[in-house]
Design an enzyme around this catalytic site. Structure first.
Site, short mmCIF file in Angstrom:
data_model
loop_
_atom_site.label_atom_id
_atom_site.label_comp_id
_atom_site.label_asym_id
_atom_site.label_seq_id
_atom_site.Cartn_x
_atom_site.Cartn_y
_atom_site.Cartn_z
N ASP A 180 0.87 -1.19 0.00
CA ASP A 180 0.00 0.00 0.00
C ASP A 180 0.89 1.22 0.00
O ASP A 180 2.11 1.11 -0.21
CB ASP A 180 -0.96 -0.01 1.22
CG ASP A 180 -2.29 0.70 0.91
OD1 ASP A 180 -2.27 1.93 0.71
OD2 ASP A 180 -3.33 0.04 0.86
N ASP A 186 3.38 1.30 -5.85
CA ASP A 186 2.29 1.94 -6.59
C ASP A 186 1.74 0.92 -7.58
O ASP A 186 2.49 0.44 -8.45
CB ASP A 186 2.85 3.17 -7.32
CG ASP A 186 1.78 3.93 -8.08
OD1 ASP A 186 0.70 3.37 -8.34
OD2 ASP A 186 2.04 5.10 -8.43
N PHE A 187 0.46 0.58 -7.43
CA PHE A 187 -0.09 -0.48 -8.29
C PHE A 187 -0.21 -0.08 -9.75
O PHE A 187 -0.54 -0.89 -10.59
CB PHE A 187 -1.38 -1.07 -7.75
CG PHE A 187 -2.50 -0.11 -7.39
CD1 PHE A 187 -2.77 1.00 -8.14
CD2 PHE A 187 -3.31 -0.39 -6.28
CE1 PHE A 187 -3.83 1.85 -7.81
CE2 PHE A 187 -4.36 0.45 -5.94
CZ PHE A 187 -4.62 1.59 -6.71
N HIS A 189 -13.41 -2.64 -8.46
CA HIS A 189 -14.78 -2.12 -8.68
C HIS A 189 -14.88 -0.60 -8.61
O HIS A 189 -15.82 -0.03 -9.15
CB HIS A 189 -15.78 -2.79 -7.70
CG HIS A 189 -15.76 -2.25 -6.31
ND1 HIS A 189 -16.91 -2.16 -5.55
CD2 HIS A 189 -14.75 -1.77 -5.55
CE1 HIS A 189 -16.60 -1.65 -4.36
NE2 HIS A 189 -15.31 -1.42 -4.34
C1 LIG Z 1 -10.77 0.88 -1.29
S1 LIG Z 1 -9.32 0.73 -0.31
C2 LIG Z 1 -9.25 -1.05 -0.20
C3 LIG Z 1 -8.37 -1.52 0.88
C4 LIG Z 1 -8.44 -3.03 1.15
N1 LIG Z 1 -8.05 -3.84 0.01
C5 LIG Z 1 -9.82 -3.41 1.63
O1 LIG Z 1 -10.51 -4.18 0.98
O2 LIG Z 1 -10.23 -2.91 2.69
C6 LIG Z 1 -8.08 1.16 -1.49
C7 LIG Z 1 -6.64 1.04 -1.02
O3 LIG Z 1 -5.78 1.34 -2.14
C8 LIG Z 1 -4.66 2.05 -1.68
N2 LIG Z 1 -4.08 2.75 -2.83
C9 LIG Z 1 -4.58 3.81 -3.49
N3 LIG Z 1 -3.81 4.14 -4.53
C10 LIG Z 1 -2.77 3.26 -4.54
C11 LIG Z 1 -1.63 3.07 -5.40
N4 LIG Z 1 -1.43 3.86 -6.47
N5 LIG Z 1 -0.80 2.04 -5.15
C12 LIG Z 1 -1.02 1.23 -4.08
N6 LIG Z 1 -2.07 1.34 -3.23
C13 LIG Z 1 -2.94 2.36 -3.46
C14 LIG Z 1 -5.26 2.96 -0.62
O4 LIG Z 1 -4.26 3.48 0.25
C15 LIG Z 1 -6.25 2.04 0.06
O5 LIG Z 1 -5.67 1.36 1.15
#
Ligand SMILES: C[S@@+](CC[C@H](N)C(=O)[O-])C[C@H]1O[C@@H](n2cnc3c(N)ncnc32)[C@H](O)[C@@H]1O
Length: 343
Positions: free
Chosen positions: A208, A233-234, A252
């Site tokens: 994350d 960073d994904f 989603h």
């Molecule tokens: C909707 S939350 C989902 C978190 C977890 N998978 C869950 O189901 O509770 C989205 C997550 O994506 C992370 N995130 C956002 N942009 C990102 C990026 N570019 N690379 C990695 N993680 C990222 C956020 O910090 C957050 O923890």
């Protein structure tokens, strides 16, 4: 149905329904009052009058009483004959320290980040995209990194929302006896911890943003020594060498374009034997129906995503060089969509 064949009683019921629905936004507004003023916490030791509650919460007694009476119509708080308010089960879940607390979720769902774009759903429908970027500086995932408080609320609410689901989800898939599970954008790590707890031969990597990883909840007596965190960073690059990659509640809320970019980064990190598990709703072929439809509208109003069908997921995966192998149910409304490298 024409009005000529509709009875006055049916028309009256329809009018009352529309009137109630058109003012439905007052309910989340009232829940926000209770959550932000911590009314449930103040009632933990017993019932209080509106004056006592107002003094403890720094609110206006008469206005607070009227809002709590409104919430009591939904069994959130109960007013007794002396005018004191009591906790109910629905009110208790608003407490921050309740094991399955809804407080952060209420605060997030009624925050300007959700409220303002949702209130402009008519513009979204004209435009074919969320108006989040008209209200804030960019779409939601461009905005969040610039606002530490908003990011904290978002991540905490996501973690709280999942508390009830993690165990069931972790049990819905037969994980290998050994290997590494990489939870991509896994937030505070509740899901990965549930997987590691049930599978003592597995190791885990929680991916994350750095500020999210700093508050992770991976450690407990069953997981010690079997996890690590990795800032990544994904959209760019993810840790390679994982046997299982998880994406829960990630695809989603993304546009098709961003979803394919993320799936492509995951595919680049995968080996020939790796598997990807997507934990999201899978809509029936004709599109989403039933209570989950609210989630689909939320994805449109606040995010740029949608609840996708199997065919839509198959297409996204294929654009990223992956193929859907099977879909398994979980006890929640989400499914596990398993994918592997395309041939
Ligand atoms: C909707 S939350 C989902 C978190 C977890 N998978 C869950 O189901 O509770 C989205 C997550 O994506 C992370 N995130 C956002 N942009 C990102 C990026 N570019 N690379 C990695 N993680 C990222 C956020 O910090 C957050 O923890």
């Amino acid at each position: 149905m024409s009005t000529a064949t509709t009875s006055p009683a049916e028309i009256g019921a329809a009018v009352r329904q529309i009137l109630g629905d058109a003012l439905g936004y007052l309910l989340p507004a009232a829940l926000r009052v209770a959550a932000s003023a911590r009314i449930a916490e103040h009632l933990s030791d017993g019932p209080l009058t509106p004056e006592q509650l107002a003094e403890r919460s720094g609110t206006h007694a008469d206005h607070l009483r009227r809002v709590l009476r409104f919430l009591a119509t939904r069994d959130v708080f109960r007013e007794d004959e002396e005018g004191r308010f009591h906790l109910t089960t629905a009110a208790s879940v608003l407490k921050a320290d309740f094991p399955v607390s809804m407080r952060n979720i209420v605060l997030l769902f009624t925050d300007d980040m959700y409220w303002k774009p949702a209130g402009r759903l008519d513009e979204s429908v004209l435009r074919g995209n969320s108006v989040f970027d008209k209200v804030f500086d960019g779409q939601i995932f461009e905005h969040l990194p610039s606002d530490a408080d908003a990011t904290r609320l978002f991540v905490d609410a996501m973690a709280d929302m999942s508390v009830l689901e993690h165990d069931g989800m972790a049990e819905s898939y037969e994980f290998p006896e050994s290997g590494t599970v990489v939870d991509v954008a896994g937030g505070l790590g509740g899901m990965l911890r549930a997987v590691l707890t049930r599978n003592p031969g597995l190791r885990g990597v929680l991916v994350d943003r750095a500020e999210v990883l700093a508050r992770h909840r991976l450690e407990d007596e069953t997981t010690t020594g079997r996890w690590e965190t990795a800032e990544a960073d994904f959209f760019k690059e993810l840790p390679a060498g994982g046997d299982i990659y998880l994406l829960k509640r990630i695809i989603h809320d993304k546009s098709d374009e961003d979803a394919v970019r993320i799936l492509t980064t995951v595919r680049e990190a995968m080996s020939a034997s790796s598997k990807l598990l997507i934990f999201d709703l899978v809509a029936p072929p004709g599109g989403i129906q039933g209570p989950s439809i609210m989630s689909d509208v939320l994805m449109m109003a606040v995010f740029e995503g949608k609840e996708r069908t199997e065919a839509e997921l198959t297409e996204l995966l294929s654009k990223a060089g992956l193929k859907l192998s099977r879909i398994l149910p979980t006890p929640s409304n989400m499914s596990v969509t398993e994918a592997v490298l395309a041939d």
